[in-house]
Design an enzyme around this catalytic site. Structure first.
Site, PDB file in Angstrom:
ATOM      1  N   HIS A  21       0.880  -1.113  -0.075  1.00  0.00           N
ATOM      2  CA  HIS A  21      -0.173   0.206  -0.011  1.00  0.00           C
ATOM      3  C   HIS A  21       0.996   1.252   0.151  1.00  0.00           C
ATOM      4  O   HIS A  21       1.567   1.731   0.963  1.00  0.00           O
ATOM      5  CB  HIS A  21      -0.850  -0.099   1.192  1.00  0.00           C
ATOM      6  CG  HIS A  21      -1.979   0.892   1.208  1.00  0.00           C
ATOM      7  ND1 HIS A  21      -3.092   0.837   0.449  1.00  0.00           N
ATOM      8  CD2 HIS A  21      -2.356   1.657   1.635  1.00  0.00           C
ATOM      9  CE1 HIS A  21      -4.039   1.427   0.698  1.00  0.00           C
ATOM     10  NE2 HIS A  21      -3.525   2.355   1.440  1.00  0.00           N
ATOM     11  N   LYS A 166     -10.186   6.148  -3.719  1.00  0.00           N
ATOM     12  CA  LYS A 166      -9.006   7.380  -3.588  1.00  0.00           C
ATOM     13  C   LYS A 166      -7.628   6.889  -4.066  1.00  0.00           C
ATOM     14  O   LYS A 166      -7.397   5.615  -3.721  1.00  0.00           O
ATOM     15  CB  LYS A 166      -9.257   7.584  -1.945  1.00  0.00           C
ATOM     16  CG  LYS A 166      -8.062   8.213  -1.186  1.00  0.00           C
ATOM     17  CD  LYS A 166      -8.452   8.384   0.380  1.00  0.00           C
ATOM     18  CE  LYS A 166      -7.307   8.164   1.292  1.00  0.00           C
ATOM     19  NZ  LYS A 166      -7.813   8.985   2.545  1.00  0.00           N
ATOM     20  N   LYS A 168      -3.589   7.444  -4.102  1.00  0.00           N
ATOM     21  CA  LYS A 168      -2.543   8.040  -3.133  1.00  0.00           C
ATOM     22  C   LYS A 168      -1.626   8.393  -4.059  1.00  0.00           C
ATOM     23  O   LYS A 168      -0.851   7.665  -4.826  1.00  0.00           O
ATOM     24  CB  LYS A 168      -1.781   6.930  -2.436  1.00  0.00           C
ATOM     25  CG  LYS A 168      -2.854   6.454  -1.085  1.00  0.00           C
ATOM     26  CD  LYS A 168      -2.707   7.423   0.005  1.00  0.00           C
ATOM     27  CE  LYS A 168      -3.541   6.900   1.332  1.00  0.00           C
ATOM     28  NZ  LYS A 168      -3.709   8.187   2.277  1.00  0.00           N
ATOM     29  N   ASP A 197      -5.460  11.795  -2.624  1.00  0.00           N
ATOM     30  CA  ASP A 197      -4.824  12.077  -1.230  1.00  0.00           C
ATOM     31  C   ASP A 197      -3.394  12.195  -1.222  1.00  0.00           C
ATOM     32  O   ASP A 197      -2.562  11.210  -1.728  1.00  0.00           O
ATOM     33  CB  ASP A 197      -4.915  10.906  -0.025  1.00  0.00           C
ATOM     34  CG  ASP A 197      -4.453  11.372   1.254  1.00  0.00           C
ATOM     35  OD1 ASP A 197      -4.081  12.534   1.352  1.00  0.00           O
ATOM     36  OD2 ASP A 197      -4.948  10.378   2.190  1.00  0.00           O
ATOM     37  N   GLU A 223      -7.243  15.341  -1.099  1.00  0.00           N
ATOM     38  CA  GLU A 223      -7.252  15.254   0.416  1.00  0.00           C
ATOM     39  C   GLU A 223      -5.920  15.822   0.645  1.00  0.00           C
ATOM     40  O   GLU A 223      -4.691  15.326   0.100  1.00  0.00           O
ATOM     41  CB  GLU A 223      -7.277  13.999   0.775  1.00  0.00           C
ATOM     42  CG  GLU A 223      -7.148  13.743   2.388  1.00  0.00           C
ATOM     43  CD  GLU A 223      -7.622  12.091   2.544  1.00  0.00           C
ATOM     44  OE1 GLU A 223      -8.407  11.713   1.659  1.00  0.00           O
ATOM     45  OE2 GLU A 223      -7.277  11.797   3.495  1.00  0.00           O
ATOM     46  N   ASP A 248      -6.994  16.476   6.187  1.00  0.00           N
ATOM     47  CA  ASP A 248      -6.715  15.339   7.032  1.00  0.00           C
ATOM     48  C   ASP A 248      -5.818  15.455   8.158  1.00  0.00           C
ATOM     49  O   ASP A 248      -6.246  15.869   9.440  1.00  0.00           O
ATOM     50  CB  ASP A 248      -6.830  14.002   6.221  1.00  0.00           C
ATOM     51  CG  ASP A 248      -6.407  12.965   7.059  1.00  0.00           C
ATOM     52  OD1 ASP A 248      -6.628  12.655   8.118  1.00  0.00           O
ATOM     53  OD2 ASP A 248      -6.007  11.865   6.472  1.00  0.00           O
ATOM     54  N   LYS A 272     -11.382  11.188  12.253  1.00  0.00           N
ATOM     55  CA  LYS A 272     -10.802   9.747  12.736  1.00  0.00           C
ATOM     56  C   LYS A 272     -10.640   9.541  14.432  1.00  0.00           C
ATOM     57  O   LYS A 272     -10.082  10.541  15.062  1.00  0.00           O
ATOM     58  CB  LYS A 272      -9.086   9.676  12.310  1.00  0.00           C
ATOM     59  CG  LYS A 272      -9.191   9.628  10.643  1.00  0.00           C
ATOM     60  CD  LYS A 272      -7.724   9.622  10.244  1.00  0.00           C
ATOM     61  CE  LYS A 272      -7.908   9.467   8.581  1.00  0.00           C
ATOM     62  NZ  LYS A 272      -6.442   9.396   8.082  1.00  0.00           N
ATOM     63  N   GLU A 326     -14.110   6.086   4.658  1.00  0.00           N
ATOM     64  CA  GLU A 326     -13.107   4.960   4.000  1.00  0.00           C
ATOM     65  C   GLU A 326     -12.836   3.882   4.794  1.00  0.00           C
ATOM     66  O   GLU A 326     -11.466   3.493   5.140  1.00  0.00           O
ATOM     67  CB  GLU A 326     -11.946   5.719   3.683  1.00  0.00           C
ATOM     68  CG  GLU A 326     -11.465   6.436   4.862  1.00  0.00           C
ATOM     69  CD  GLU A 326     -10.113   7.276   4.770  1.00  0.00           C
ATOM     70  OE1 GLU A 326      -9.641   7.477   3.791  1.00  0.00           O
ATOM     71  OE2 GLU A 326      -9.159   7.692   5.703  1.00  0.00           O
TER      72      GLU A 326
HETATM   73  C1  MUC Z   1      -4.825   8.826   4.995  1.00  0.00           C
HETATM   74  O1  MUC Z   1      -4.146   9.753   5.213  1.00  0.00           O
HETATM   75  O2  MUC Z   1      -5.852   9.015   4.637  1.00  0.00           O
HETATM   76  C2  MUC Z   1      -6.328   6.268   5.086  1.00  0.00           C
HETATM   77  C3  MUC Z   1      -6.931   5.366   4.056  1.00  0.00           C
HETATM   78  C4  MUC Z   1      -5.622   5.179   3.037  1.00  0.00           C
HETATM   79  O3  MUC Z   1      -5.593   4.497   2.308  1.00  0.00           O
HETATM   80  O4  MUC Z   1      -4.546   5.500   4.131  1.00  0.00           O
HETATM   81  C5  MUC Z   1      -5.220   6.263   5.136  1.00  0.00           C
HETATM   82  C6  MUC Z   1      -4.375   7.498   5.757  1.00  0.00           C
HETATM   83 MG    MG Z   2      -5.407  10.944   4.245  1.00  0.00          MG
END
Ligand code: MUC
Ligand code: MG
Length: 373
Positions: A21, A166, A168, A197, A223, A248, A272, A326
């Site tokens: 991941h 989402k 990254k 994000d 994000e 976030d 969170k 999420e």
């Molecule tokens: C984040 O920063 O959002 C939440 C879902 C994901 O894939 O990473 C986390 C952390």
């Molecule tokens: Mg995030």
């Protein structure tokens, strides 16, 4: 005689992820959960959980540090306390121990689980009742490979598991990231929501360029594009673009939420439980957001089933969340340590209905995966 906290046990549990991941700051191949078991004077057990992302890569609290904070500082303050006096216990912990929101979240969760079990009520019932019994859940595409991400998304859509994704980004150049995102958005089409994000990776001028490019590519939400502490940059970006921003890392508790709203931020907040210091504390962040006209999103630290269930009970009391949730953490791990996993179906997850969290530890799995230190 009220039941009191008798035994406090903390365990570290390591579970591999189903695939690497990749985030802007680290690649996870394993998730470590700090599991808390509180036993009261009647022998009832309440459970809680705290996880981080990549040890100390994502933030300042590590699984080992959370365990140590409970073993050496928070645990002794809990011992002998009236289990039903959750507000009093939280005040006691907060006045003696600064920060350590992840450890406090696991403790708050375990105390509520105990109370729910004692009263034979699920947590959402103790918190005024669930408005929804099924919550939408997105999936994060983060294999690092565009074609693999597209295949993963398509198979999850056809399985009815997720219809919102989402991505990254932030580890590569802006142009490489935007072409990766645009290719995925084009392959999935207009009906599928795609968000990104950035996990704080951009400075303000890269973010301004990136926001425009992502807006043009049809992305729905950006994000945390800029560093957590640069609040003014986040507020300014909101006023310059139509595409909304999700804060976030910039907000943890209700005080941060208030100050970001007061700085003119107008997007959405990622709630969170770990950042806020517990499910009830996260609901205070939601109250600030609602008062300021800021949207809500149920966020995760990629917790397993226990932390995810605690958050779901809280989010379910809020009514529809503009940006969904999420809460997919358990699905990212190769195995689970609970007897009955959460039920993911119809592009979301069902709220557990049993007493307390409605989740029980599988003792064999726990024994297998726990770290022996
Ligand atoms: C984040 O920063 O959002 C939440 C879902 C994901 O894939 O990473 C986390 C952390
Ligand atoms: Mg995030």
């Amino acid at each position: 005689m009220p039941a009191t906290v008798q035994e406090i046990e903390t365990l570290l549990v390591d579970i591999p992820t189903i695939r690497p991941h990749k985030l802007s700051m680290t690649t996870m191949g394993c998730q470590t959960m700090m599991i808390l078991r509180l036993t009261d004077s009647d022998g009832l057990v309440g459970i809680g959980e705290a996880t981080t992302i990549g040890g100390l890569s994502y933030g300042p609290q590590s699984p080992e540090g959370i365990k140590s904070a409970i073993d050496h500082y928070l645990g002794p303050l809990l011992k002998g306390q009236n289990c039903d006096d959750i507000n009093g216990i939280c005040l006691r912990l907060n006045s003696a121990v600064k920060g350590n929101s992840f450890a406090k979240s696991a403790i708050e969760t375990a105390l509520w689980d105990l109370k729910g079990k004692r009263l034979n009520q699920p947590l959402h019932a103790l918190w005024g009742g669930a408005v929804n019994s099924h919550l939408p859940v997105l999936w994060t595409l983060a294999s690092g490979d565009t074609a693999r991400d597209i295949d993963e998304a398509k198979s999850l859509i056809s399985a009815g598991r997720h219809n919102c994704f989402k991505l990254k980004i932030g580890a590569r150049s802006l142009t490489a990231d935007v072409s990766h995102v645009a290719a995925i958005k084009a392959a999935l089409g207009d009906d599928i929501s795609v968000r990104v994000d950035v996990n704080q990776a951009w400075d303000a001028s890269t973010a301004a360029k990136g926001m425009q490019m992502l807006q043009d590519a049809g992305i729905d939400l950006v994000e945390q594009p800029t560093p957590a502490k640069e609040r003014a940059a986040l507020a300014q970006l909101c006023s310059r673009f139509v595409i909304p921003i999700l804060a976030d890392e910039a907000i943890e508790d209700s005080l941060d939420a208030f100050s970001l709203a007061a700085a003119g931020f107008c997007g959405a907040f990622a709630l969170k439980i770990a950042k806020a210091g517990g499910p009830q504390q996260a609901l205070k962040v939601a109250a600030v957001a609602r008062s300021a006209g800021i949207g809500l999103y149920g966020g995760t630290m990629l917790e397993g089933s226990i932390g995810t269930a605690a958050a779901l009970h809280a989010w379910a009391t809020l009514g529809p969340l503009q940006w969904g949730t999420e809460m997919f953490g358990p699905l990212l791990m190769k195995d689970d340590i609970v007897t009955e996993p959460l039920r993911y179906h119809n592009f979301g997850v069902s709220l557990p209905t049993g007493p307390g969290l409605g989740i029980e530890l599988d003792q064999d799995k726990l024994a297998f995966y726990r770290r022996n230190d």
